[in-house]
Design an enzyme around this catalytic site. Structure first.
Site, PDB file in Angstrom:
ATOM      1  N   ASN A   1       4.406  -7.952   6.693  1.00  0.00           N
ATOM      2  CA  ASN A   1       5.253  -9.037   6.197  1.00  0.00           C
ATOM      3  C   ASN A   1       6.456  -9.205   7.127  1.00  0.00           C
ATOM      4  OD1 ASN A   1       6.448 -10.902   4.126  1.00  0.00           O
ATOM      5  ND2 ASN A   1       8.020  -9.304   4.158  1.00  0.00           N
TER       6      ASN A   1
ATOM      7  N   ASP B   1      11.170 -11.384   8.853  1.00  0.00           N
ATOM      8  CA  ASP B   1       9.838 -11.769   8.358  1.00  0.00           C
ATOM      9  C   ASP B   1       8.977 -12.319   9.484  1.00  0.00           C
ATOM     10  OD1 ASP B   1      11.293 -11.602   5.778  1.00  0.00           O
ATOM     11  OD2 ASP B   1       9.386 -12.407   5.033  1.00  0.00           O
TER      12      ASP B   1
ATOM     13  N   ASP C   1       1.033  -3.879   2.750  1.00  0.00           N
ATOM     14  CA  ASP C   1       2.367  -3.916   2.177  1.00  0.00           C
ATOM     15  C   ASP C   1       2.783  -5.374   1.911  1.00  0.00           C
ATOM     16  OD1 ASP C   1       4.937  -2.468   1.600  1.00  0.00           O
ATOM     17  OD2 ASP C   1       5.675  -3.752   3.226  1.00  0.00           O
TER      18      ASP C   1
ATOM     19  N   HIS D   1       4.834 -11.579  -0.314  1.00  0.00           N
ATOM     20  CA  HIS D   1       5.971 -12.128   0.431  1.00  0.00           C
ATOM     21  C   HIS D   1       5.581 -12.671   1.802  1.00  0.00           C
ATOM     22  CE1 HIS D   1       8.607 -10.458  -2.639  1.00  0.00           C
ATOM     23  NE2 HIS D   1       7.839  -9.379  -2.589  1.00  0.00           N
TER      24      HIS D   1
ATOM     25  N   GLU E   1      -0.637  -4.468  -2.152  1.00  0.00           N
ATOM     26  CA  GLU E   1       0.488  -4.332  -3.075  1.00  0.00           C
ATOM     27  C   GLU E   1       0.983  -5.719  -3.488  1.00  0.00           C
ATOM     28  OE1 GLU E   1       5.146  -2.819  -2.989  1.00  0.00           O
ATOM     29  OE2 GLU E   1       4.226  -3.861  -1.307  1.00  0.00           O
TER      30      GLU E   1
END
Ligand code: CA
Length: 526
Positions: free
Chosen positions: A128, A195, A225, A229, A261
């Protein structure tokens, strides 16, 4: 996923070995596929092989027998790549090992040793964001600083300007200005975790190369992970990224595993199964508010627990018929089970019994099997040194520098609990042994036996490969009798094949009546 790499010779020891005198229980599962019992390891705090106080890969290798003896046949290694932080979720180089943890040679050695013990290893894939010290980000920001007034960035000259989200607009308070420029970048977790822009195909190709690199090292899968997002609130985009990466991985290794996740609502987790990747962590059953703890506390009855479980299984299968559930109670981001249950060992045992009765691949956070504590909400306090011994024993880690001082573990350490048949550790071991000996527990389809299910007692069947086992839940503290004759199901030829009980007593089946102890999960089979 029901595709078997090999069938192992197990079981000779196993049935006898899952009882309370199970010191020599077989550790191998009857079937080797992507249904596994995972042990989540924060390397930093696990086992220190060279005396610098920091856990390392050699330390993990030294403790593989501990993991295998417990009955786990999978390890999730939290990030091991070079990073600026102790937790290493901000990666500066995706194809190396952080020197605090050792060398690439150590990693290769760990993988080989794990595979020799039939343990799969999956690694954290943190895409991410990168670290702000990653060369991609440094090059991109240096390039932006070097632009003349009025000159627009050109990704043909510096491709890395497309690897992140740069804008002249500060879109919200997760956007940070690049010194000496009019540009901002997105850092939704932290200013030092810019990001990544996963809609850039060159970046996606680099990530595929990175995943190929680790598969070439022998890893068996990836823990993704924070896909929630990748692009905030864009489920369609995020699932397409997961799908593209998974499809790539399968071209390298058709048996590759992936678990993601998605820390979100049940509905949202379900939508992520549209990615056609095998597993999402089952957050709805986890944490203090999840079904496992609620049932343990008595806020939810066994009857409700099994109905939630079956509802969850059915919902997921519709979304992705080959899904593998990934239940857990807590992880490195949450207060430990011991804190959630006020250190009550019988309740921790009940929680473990519930977790390890669920389908899929359960994940156990290191030290959970001992009843280790966290402290408060500070992350460092959730990642304290593995409690091998209360003496100054070899391998003990110093733990995160910013963890609060003076936190002591209230449970007995591993060296004591391993020798104590009544310990929480040995309850985990027993439940995992039963699970390994009976592949239907992880892989089967559940059906509730309504006639036998009421309040704190619930009975389900679970069928896999034309074999049916039965699971009896008793979430009250009192022992009870369950009369199988009251049901229409064919119960002939059944016997008790395993009892996971907080108070240590075994269930018994006589003339159609099962005596089950308080706080227990009982397995019946033929
Ligand atoms: Ca070390």
């Amino acid at each position: 996923m029901k595709k078997f790499v090999s069938v192992l010779l197990v079981i000779a020891l196993c049935m006898a070995g899952c009882g309370r005198d199970s010191s020599s229980a077989s550790v191998y599962a009857a079937v080797e596929d992507n249904y596994r019992n995972y042990y989540e390891i924060f390397v930093y705090s696990f086992y220190d092989s060279d005396g610098d106080g920091i856990g390392d890969l050699k330390g993990v290798e030294e403790k593989l027998d501990y993991v295998a003896d417990l009955g786990c046949n999978g390890i999730w290694l939290m990030p091991v790549c070079p990073s600026t932080t102790y937790h290493k979720y901000d990666v500066t180089d995706y194809m190396s090992i952080d020197p605090e943890y050792g060398t690439m040679q150590d990693f290769e050695s760990l993988i080989k040793a794990a595979h020799d013990k039939h343990i799969n290893i999956i690694v954290d894939m943190v895409i991410n964001h990168s670290s702000s010290k990653h060369p991609w980000f440094i090059e991109a920001t240096d390039y932006l600083r070097g632009l003349n007034v009025g000159e627009e960035p050109d990704s043909a000259i510096c491709p890395y300007v497309d690897y992140y989200h740069f804008s002249k607009e500060k879109k919200d308070n997760t956007w940070y200005q690049i010194d000496g420029t009019e540009y901002y970048y997105e850092g939704s977790f932290w200013s030092e975790m810019p990001d990544l822009n996963l809609s850039d195909q060159r970046l996606m190709n680099e990530i595929k190369d990175i995943m190929s690199f680790w598969m070439d090292k022998g890893v068996d899968g990836f823990r993704m992970d924070a896909p929630l997002h990748y692009e905030e609130t864009d489920t369609k985009f995020n699932t397409s990224v997961l799908n593209e990466l998974y499809e790539h991985c399968k071209t390298v290794n058709p048996d590759i595993y992936m678990v993601s996740e998605v820390w979100a609502s049940e509905q949202s987790i379900e939508e992520y199964y549209d990615s056609n990747t095998p597993s999402m962590f089952d957050f709805t059953f986890a944490q203090a508010e999840g079904d496992i703890i609620k049932t343990t506390r008595g806020n939810e009855k066994a009857e409700r627990f099994v109905s939630r479980m079956v509802e969850y299984e059915d919902g997921r299968s519709k979304r992705n018929p080959t899904y593998i559930n990934a239940p857990f109670i807590t992880n490195h981001d949450m207060p430990r089970v011991s804190n959630v249950l006020n250190g009550k060992t019988d309740k921790m045992k009940m929680s473990a019994a519930l977790l390890l009765s669920m389908t899929g691949s359960p994940f156990i956070y290191y030290g959970e099997e001992l009843g280790m504590s966290s402290s408060g909400t500070k992350d460092e306090n959730k990642r304290l040194p593995m409690y091998w011994s209360d003496k100054d024993a070899a391998g003990m880690c110093k733990g995160p520098v910013d963890a609060d001082e003076g936190i002591t573990q209230k449970c007995e350490p591993a060296d004591i609990q391993c020798e104590d048949e009544t310990s929480l550790y040995n309850l985990y071991k027993r439940a995992l042994c039963i699970r390994n000996a009976n592949p239907a527990i992880a892989r089967g389809k559940s059906v509730i036996l309504d006639e036998l299910t009421r309040d704190n007692i619930a009975v389900i069947s679970r069928t896999w490969d034309e074999k049916t086992i039965y699971i009896i839940y008793n979430t009250s503290k009192e022992g009870v009798e369950v009369g199988l004759k009251d049901a229409t199901e064919d119960f002939s030829g059944l016997s008790v094949i395993g009892t996971v009980s907080a108070y240590g007593t075994e269930s018994a089946l006589n003339e159609g009546i099962v005596n089950v102890p308080g706080y227990s999960v009982t397995y019946l089979g033929r």
